[in-house]
Write a protein that holds these residues in place. Structure first.
Motif, PDB file in Angstrom:
ATOM      1  N   THR A   1       0.830  -1.205   0.000  1.00  0.00           N
ATOM      2  CA  THR A   1       0.000   0.000   0.000  1.00  0.00           C
ATOM      3  C   THR A   1       0.868   1.260   0.000  1.00  0.00           C
ATOM      4  O   THR A   1       0.637   2.196  -0.769  1.00  0.00           O
TER       5      THR A   1
ATOM      6  N   ALA B   1       1.798   3.974  -3.343  1.00  0.00           N
ATOM      7  CA  ALA B   1       1.520   5.403  -3.225  1.00  0.00           C
ATOM      8  C   ALA B   1       2.560   6.221  -3.979  1.00  0.00           C
ATOM      9  O   ALA B   1       2.247   7.243  -4.609  1.00  0.00           O
TER      10      ALA B   1
ATOM     11  N   VAL C   1      -6.549  10.655  -1.343  1.00  0.00           N
ATOM     12  CA  VAL C   1      -6.843   9.704  -0.263  1.00  0.00           C
ATOM     13  C   VAL C   1      -8.145  10.066   0.442  1.00  0.00           C
ATOM     14  O   VAL C   1      -9.006   9.212   0.677  1.00  0.00           O
TER      15      VAL C   1
ATOM     16  N   GLN D   1      -5.474   3.531   4.845  1.00  0.00           N
ATOM     17  CA  GLN D   1      -5.571   4.944   4.491  1.00  0.00           C
ATOM     18  C   GLN D   1      -4.468   5.750   5.161  1.00  0.00           C
ATOM     19  O   GLN D   1      -3.885   6.651   4.552  1.00  0.00           O
TER      20      GLN D   1
ATOM     21  N   THR E   1      -5.337   3.999  -4.531  1.00  0.00           N
ATOM     22  CA  THR E   1      -5.934   3.730  -3.220  1.00  0.00           C
ATOM     23  C   THR E   1      -7.086   2.739  -3.329  1.00  0.00           C
ATOM     24  O   THR E   1      -7.235   1.839  -2.488  1.00  0.00           O
TER      25      THR E   1
ATOM     26  N   GLN F   1      -1.325   5.084   3.281  1.00  0.00           N
ATOM     27  CA  GLN F   1      -1.301   5.890   2.063  1.00  0.00           C
ATOM     28  C   GLN F   1      -0.844   7.308   2.366  1.00  0.00           C
ATOM     29  O   GLN F   1      -0.048   7.892   1.626  1.00  0.00           O
ATOM     30  N   VAL F   2      -1.337   7.881   3.440  1.00  0.00           N
ATOM     31  CA  VAL F   2      -0.952   9.251   3.812  1.00  0.00           C
ATOM     32  C   VAL F   2       0.554   9.333   4.069  1.00  0.00           C
ATOM     33  O   VAL F   2       1.237  10.256   3.597  1.00  0.00           O
TER      34      VAL F   2
END
Length: 644
Positions: free
Chosen positions: A92, A96, A135, A449, A431, A452-453
């Motif tokens: 993940t 990104a 996101v 999530q 995502t 991802q950030v």
């Protein structure tokens, strides 16, 4: 095999997850984050090179998953294991970087075509704001797209990644396959570009009767071959079809009709074809992309309305936030709303962004719309075929017309506005694939999530530096990294603001796209083919043909369940990913040599001094060997591996 330990509500929501909702498994751990961050930078760099070279990027999820399993396998030998959900966090975070790279190279890189330098700080700020929007805006759409419509939207790469991670026994083989592809590609490009042992590019222009300017050719490198294999013969055929329309129809008509730019009037026929493509035909591709982008939004209107309704229900306390199941926990909607508002204010207030009030408003609204489009489209065609550039073109047209109406004259402002949207759309597509993988594995959406950030933040910090490095090493817009989408974005931005845009050519492209829509033919792959140099479209098509040939061969030997075909497809994607990564890394190595003063952009760091005819002959031999090694690596022991 997936476990049957699930509740009735989980069954209704989709397939049974590998890790049940009631079971707690390590996910967002320190070791997963550290491995993910390291791979994030590698895939960011590789996809920036690939995207500027070929006009396309690929999903990093499956390669990252395979590499991650190899790393965790090695750690397990020293007593530090890793769970399948930690592997999922790694892929993940890694993907990104790949997603953010696509948005950056398709838009921000365009400032070099406007004679502006790459600003590392500006790039980082714009990239992180656009990435975070991608996101956040995906959060209210997750349940509707990933869970509720799981039968309609397969998310092919997300599903494949889940299968790879779930089948841990494939880890060792996968690492070997991707390593083989990497080494072959690395050595191939070193011999070609490091030592000038052979040529990878073959092209020619010719006349037929009284018609001049037919052009054909190819830059036959491992990365382009791998891209064609991954996207498959259908999409590769559409891209090549667009190339044939441009280089064997439009350009000959324009040259024969006397539409050759004065600067190339006395040049060789191939140079004339290149000049006509640059001056006129790229606008045809832009027009087709614009129509394709708006058509995608129109097709998505129901999804957009449903996502807004879901978000409103959750904020009001009557939606899914009340669901306590681990596998249904997203970031709170209040965080999403507050975050989006803060980003909108930053777009207007932060000096490095340069978009202003009008640009900021357009960026946020367009980002939300195209996040929905992107998340839906990748559910059908996958992330590698996500038409981010088409969405950026549509945004540029809207932004340029709106900004021109309020007196703006700087095309960089338009590019920055479009870059926010392009990055958000690319990140949203990635995502959504990752969230599909997580759904099948039984991951916690909120933790994905957050991963991802974190990945977006790191990618943004490195994006400007990597972009500046490639510009110094090769020159963005050069033959090595033509950055076709970035050039087109700059061309349209400047043309609309100054009133010099080739509106006639844009209209031709728009009409062409409408005809394709009426014929139920995908518009955006054709448009990309028109815009790309034919030397890029041809090897991509060759990779698609190789995929078709291998698939046909396997079908004749497969059983009724099609297990061998599925296995061979998976092996081929992994080898292709290795080919792409190997060329990208070699591009970095040779670029570093150039920056260090060894060799020059016109030659090679360590040339062998072979004659041109010898290089051309060896180039054909090398291409045949490359195709043979690729096919052999995919087919070798495939049936035995399946039975193991």
């Amino acid at each position: 095999m997936r476990t049957d330990d699930r509740t009735a509500s989980e069954s209704a929501a989709g397939p049974s997850p590998h890790v049940p909702a009631g079971r707690s498994v390590a996910e967002l751990t320190i070791k997963a984050v550290l491995i993910g961050l390291a791979l994030n930078v590698v895939m960011l760099t590789a996809n920036m090179y690939l995207g500027m070279r070929s006009g396309m990027t690929i999903s990093a999820s499956i390669p990252a998953a395979v590499i991650s399993m190899g790393v965790f396998y090695g750690l397990r030998r020293v007593g530090i294991g890793g769970t399948v959900l930690e592997n999922n966090i790694v892929q993940t975070m890694t993907s990104a970087g790949e997603a953010l790279a696509a948005g950056v190279i398709f838009t921000i890189a365009g400032v070099t075509f406007l004679d502006q330098p790459i600003d590392i700080v500006n790039t980082a700020v714009v990239a992180v704001l656009g990435g975070l929007l991608g996101v956040l805006f995906m959060v209210p759409m997750r349940r509707y797209l990933i869970v509720d419509r799981h039968e309609e939207l397969p998310y092919p790469e997300g599903t494949a990644c889940a299968d790879v991670l779930e089948a841990g026994s494939r880890g060792d083989e996968g690492v070997k396959l991707i390593s083989f592809g990497f080494l072959v590609s690395f050595l191939y490009m070193w011999l070609a570009n490091g030592m000038a042992a052979f040529r990878t590019t073959i092209q020619t222009a010719f006349s037929v009767g009284e018609t001049d300017g037919f052009a054909i050719g190819g830059d036959f490198t491992p990365a382009l071959l791998g891209v064609g294999y991954i996207i498959g013969p259908r999409i590769a055929g559409y891209v090549f079809g667009g190339g044939l329309v441009a280089w064997l129809m439009l350009i000959p008509l324009l040259i024969t009709g006397g539409f050759v730019p004065e600067s190339a009037a006395d040049a060789a026929l191939m140079a004339q074809a290149d000049a006509v493509w640059d001056e006129y035909v790229r606008y045809v591709g832009a027009g087709a992309m614009i129509v394709g982008g708006f058509y995608a939004i129109l097709s998505m209107r129901g999804t957009i309305v449903d996502a807004l309704g879901t978000a409103a229900a959750e904020i009001g306390g009557s939606g899914a936030t009340a669901d306590a199941k681990r596998t249904q926990r997203d970031l709170p909607m209040k965080v999403v709303v507050v975050g989006a508002v803060l980003i909108a204010l930053a777009l207007v207030a932060v000096p490095q962004v340069q978009v202003g009030l009008v640009g900021g408003f357009i960026a946020v609204i367009a980002a939300f719309l195209f996040v929905a489009v992107s998340a839906y489209l990748v559910g059908i065609v996958g992330s590698s075929s996500n038409p981010v550039s088409g969405m950026a073109v549509a945004t540029i047209l809207i932004a340029a017309l709106a900004l021109r109406s309020v007196g703006a004259t700087d095309p960089v402002v338009v590019l920055m506005t479009a870059s926010v949207v392009a990055i958000a759309a690319a990140v949203a597509g990635d995502t959504s694939q990752d969230l599909k993988t997580g759904q099948l594995l039984g991951a916690t959406p909120r933790k994905q999530q957050l991963a991802q950030v974190i990945g977006i933040a790191l990618s943004a910090l490195f994006a400007g530096w990597v972009l500046s490095f490639f510009d110094r090493a090769y020159g963005i817009g050069s033959e090595t990294i033509p950055a076709p989408q970035a050039g087109m974005m700059a061309l349209i931005s400047e043309g609309v603001l100054t009133g010099t845009a080739q509106w006639g050519m844009i209209l031709i492209g728009a009409v062409f796209a409408l005809v394709l829509i009426l014929m139920d033919v995908p518009v955006l792959p054709f448009a990309v083919g028109i815009y790309l140099p034919i030397t890029l479209a041809t090897p991509i098509f060759l990779g698609g043909l190789l995929r078709a040939g291998i698939d046909r061969y396997v079908e004749r030997r497969d059983d009724e369940e099609g297990s061998l075909a599925e296995r061979t497809t998976s092996r081929g994607r992994i080898v292709a990913a290795g080919l792409i990564t190997g060329e990208a890394i070699m591009g970095i190595v040779i670029g570093a040599l150039y920056v260090g003063g060894i060799g020059n952009a016109e030659g090679a760091p360590f040339p062998l001094g072979l004659a041109g005819a010898t290089q051309a002959t060896l180039g054909v031999v090398a291409l045949v060997a490359l195709v043979g090694l690729f096919a052999a690596s995919v087919l070798w022991n495939a049936s035995e591996s399946e039975n193991a």
